[in-house]
Scaffold this motif. Structure first.
Motif, PDB file in Angstrom:
ATOM      1  N   LEU A 218       4.468  28.215  46.492  1.00  0.00           N
ATOM      2  CA  LEU A 218       5.611  27.217  45.855  1.00  0.00           C
ATOM      3  C   LEU A 218       6.708  27.884  47.164  1.00  0.00           C
ATOM      4  O   LEU A 218       6.987  29.207  47.290  1.00  0.00           O
ATOM      5  CB  LEU A 218       5.988  27.973  44.699  1.00  0.00           C
ATOM      6  N   PHE A 219       7.557  26.924  47.571  1.00  0.00           N
ATOM      7  CA  PHE A 219       8.668  27.085  48.198  1.00  0.00           C
ATOM      8  C   PHE A 219       9.823  26.682  47.575  1.00  0.00           C
ATOM      9  O   PHE A 219       9.615  25.482  46.863  1.00  0.00           O
ATOM     10  CB  PHE A 219       8.489  26.258  49.484  1.00  0.00           C
ATOM     11  N   PHE A 220      11.027  27.501  47.545  1.00  0.00           N
ATOM     12  CA  PHE A 220      12.020  26.863  46.853  1.00  0.00           C
ATOM     13  C   PHE A 220      13.596  27.466  47.452  1.00  0.00           C
ATOM     14  O   PHE A 220      13.094  28.040  48.390  1.00  0.00           O
ATOM     15  CB  PHE A 220      12.063  27.455  45.338  1.00  0.00           C
ATOM     16  N   THR A 221      14.545  26.858  47.190  1.00  0.00           N
ATOM     17  CA  THR A 221      15.732  27.382  47.649  1.00  0.00           C
ATOM     18  C   THR A 221      16.538  28.253  46.433  1.00  0.00           C
ATOM     19  O   THR A 221      16.535  27.867  45.344  1.00  0.00           O
ATOM     20  CB  THR A 221      16.779  26.160  48.076  1.00  0.00           C
ATOM     21  N   ARG A 222      17.083  29.450  46.983  1.00  0.00           N
ATOM     22  CA  ARG A 222      17.902  30.056  46.060  1.00  0.00           C
ATOM     23  C   ARG A 222      18.980  30.425  46.687  1.00  0.00           C
ATOM     24  O   ARG A 222      19.265  30.693  47.842  1.00  0.00           O
ATOM     25  CB  ARG A 222      16.899  31.676  45.768  1.00  0.00           C
ATOM     26  N   LEU A 223      20.316  30.536  45.811  1.00  0.00           N
ATOM     27  CA  LEU A 223      21.715  30.873  46.743  1.00  0.00           C
ATOM     28  C   LEU A 223      21.622  32.486  46.295  1.00  0.00           C
ATOM     29  O   LEU A 223      21.338  33.024  45.395  1.00  0.00           O
ATOM     30  CB  LEU A 223      22.593  30.357  45.906  1.00  0.00           C
TER      31      LEU A 223
END
Length: 114
Positions: free
Chosen positions: A22-27
């Motif tokens: 899983l790839f995702f963006t996090r602040l």
């Protein structure tokens, strides 16, 4: 998904063809405020949950978000802010490591790629 949803804003999920990565963006809180970062996680098996927090994609630095992995697991495309404008960039990993969850570093980046 408890390991992914870790108290910060997460968005732009993308799953690998084998369903394990899983790839995702996090602040991420940075000295100048929140900055998006691409993270990845790999499940031991497709039917098992991810049990650890995401690891930052090592080759993608600065303002980066919305990573998406190619079907063969070798190329990671993402959105980046570079030189005052937004671009689509990429990182690669060797074929021998595709699908292993190893970092995409850009070490074997194609000629002409950013």
């Amino acid at each position: 998904m408890r390991a992914v949803n870790a108290g910060a804003l997460q968005y732009a999920p993308s799953i690998s063809a084998d369903g394990r990565e899983l790839f995702f963006t996090r602040l991420i809180d940075a000295p100048t405020g929140s900055t998006p970062a691409n993270l990845s996680q790999r499940a031991p098996r497709r039917t098992q949950p991810v049990r650890r927090a995401g690891a930052r994609v090592s080759g993608a630095r600065g303002f980066v978000e919305a990573a998406s992995l190619s079907p063969d697991g070798r190329v990671l495309y993402y959105h980046a802010f570079e030189g005052g404008h937004f671009v689509i960039d990429l990182l690669t990993r060797p074929a021998a490591l595709a699908g292993s969850g190893s970092a995409c570093t850009g070490a074997d980046r194609p000629a002409g790629a950013r």
